[in-house]
Design an enzyme around this catalytic site. Structure first.
Site, short mmCIF file in Angstrom:
data_model
loop_
_atom_site.label_atom_id
_atom_site.label_comp_id
_atom_site.label_asym_id
_atom_site.label_seq_id
_atom_site.Cartn_x
_atom_site.Cartn_y
_atom_site.Cartn_z
N CYS A 149 -22.88 14.59 17.63
CA CYS A 149 -23.50 14.22 18.90
C CYS A 149 -24.90 13.65 18.74
O CYS A 149 -25.38 12.92 19.62
CB CYS A 149 -23.52 15.43 19.84
SG CYS A 149 -24.28 16.91 19.12
N HIS A 241 -29.43 14.82 24.44
CA HIS A 241 -30.17 14.80 23.18
C HIS A 241 -31.16 13.62 23.19
O HIS A 241 -30.78 12.47 23.41
CB HIS A 241 -29.22 14.62 21.99
CG HIS A 241 -28.43 15.83 21.64
ND1 HIS A 241 -28.56 17.03 22.29
CD2 HIS A 241 -27.48 16.02 20.67
CE1 HIS A 241 -27.73 17.92 21.75
NE2 HIS A 241 -27.08 17.33 20.77
#
Length: 342
Positions: A149, A241
């Site tokens: 990710c 993120h």
């Protein structure tokens, strides 16, 4: 046209729930099987899983009976794997050998030489590895994977910069707690805190981008010729993120040239249902992108970039459980369908 039957392995976890959310009402796939651990098998999904997403648990899946993670029990043509890595190593191969297409979100097979590590906007030609994989292993099915990710966010932004001759990349991540799962980081560990270590994360980030942006030579992937140095950190953010990226390039482009490269990036995947209108969104405000404001851009599938400065330095940010997990696998499956591999 009949829809392709799809199953989710590890359906009760956080990423499994994102798969269910992403497959609801999908024009190409019909979710026909939810598989989980033996303690969940035999229960209705609403009883086996505690739904933790902001969206409501879809009624059509709430009363589905959960089955065991077993090729003999899963009724599907393609399975989306959200299994823990240690379990996936054995199970994903079993499903591929049994004739299933496996679209995996787990780390287990990402760096295996004959398994494509896909970002459709970056390396659609790497699906040619599938033929080699099936021939070598004698499988009826096959395995494809999507990146970590953290990797997927900055690797996607590197694709339009390849034209300038990338030599090295440094990345510092500020990773949301959802990336560790609901019970992954205790609240007393992360509130009022930053944790400057995520086990195994930096090793993944420092190896995956070269495979993704490498060249398929007809037999294998020749890794891209640049280095990645990473420092990964867990921060008290729910989803999204954020990454600070430094890129050294042979042609030494200006910030304006880099910005234009991001704006011009057009992978031509508008016919894939999960593909965002813009894979990369440029934010010119001095304090963007931010997780709370930008993580859902492009239905969670766009990566936002900003603060492009001399050096070249910039910030990129994306939704880690959508673009960085379930949505990435679904987009991969759509590419496979488009190429006639489903």
């Amino acid at each position: 046209m009949a829809k392709i039957k799809a199953g989710v392995l590890g359906a009760t976890g956080a990423v499994g729930q994102r798969f269910i959310e992403g497959l609801r009402g999908h024009p190409w796939f019909e979710l026909t099987s939810l598989a989980a651990s033996d303690r969940s098998a035999g229960k209705k999904y609403r009883e086996a899983a505690k739904w933790r997403l902001e969206s409501e648990l879809p009624d059509e899946f709430a009363d589905m009976t959960v089955v065991r993670v077993d090729p003999k029990e899963v009724d599907a043509d393609i399975v989306f794997s959200a299994l823990p890595s240690d379990e996936a190593k054995k199970v994903e191969a079993e499903f591929a050998a049994a004739g299933f297409v496996v679209a995996s979100n787990t780390a287990t097979n990402r760096m295996v030489p004959d398994v494509p590590l896909l970002i459709p906007e970056c390396n659609p030609d790497h699906i040619e590895l599938i033929k080699i994989q099936k021939e070598r292993r004698g499988w009826e099915g096959y395995i494809t994977t999507n990146p970590n990710c953290t990797t997927i966010m900055f690797a996607l932004t590197l694709k339009p910069l390849m034209q300038f001759g990338i030599e090295s990349v440094h990345v510092a991540s500020m990773q949301a707690v959802s990336g560790a799962g609901y019970e992954g980081v205790p609240s007393m560990a992360i509130l009022d805190n930053i944790i400057p270590y995520i086990a195994g994360e930096e090793e993944k980030v420092e190896t995956e981008a070269q495979k993704i942006l490498g060249r398929f030579d007809g037999e294998r992937i020749v890794p891209a010729d640049f280095t990645v140095s990473a420092s990964c950190h867990r921060v008290p953010v729910m989803d999204g993120h954020t990454e600070a990226v430094w890129v050294r390039m042979k042609d030494d482009p200006t910030p304006a040239e880099v910005r234009q490269a991001f704006l011009d990036f057009n992978p031509g995947l508008d016919d894939l249902p999960t593909s965002p209108r813009k894979a990369i969104i440029v934010r010119d405000e001095p304090d963007r992108p931010q997780p709370r404001l930008d993580r859902n851009a492009g239905r969670g599938m766009s990566v936002s970039v900003g603060r492009i400065r001399p050096g070249i330095r910039y910030i990129c940010m994306g939704h880690n459980t959508i673009r960085g997990a379930a949505g990435a696998s679904i987009l991969n499956a759509e590419l496979l369908h488009k190429k006639g591999l489903l």
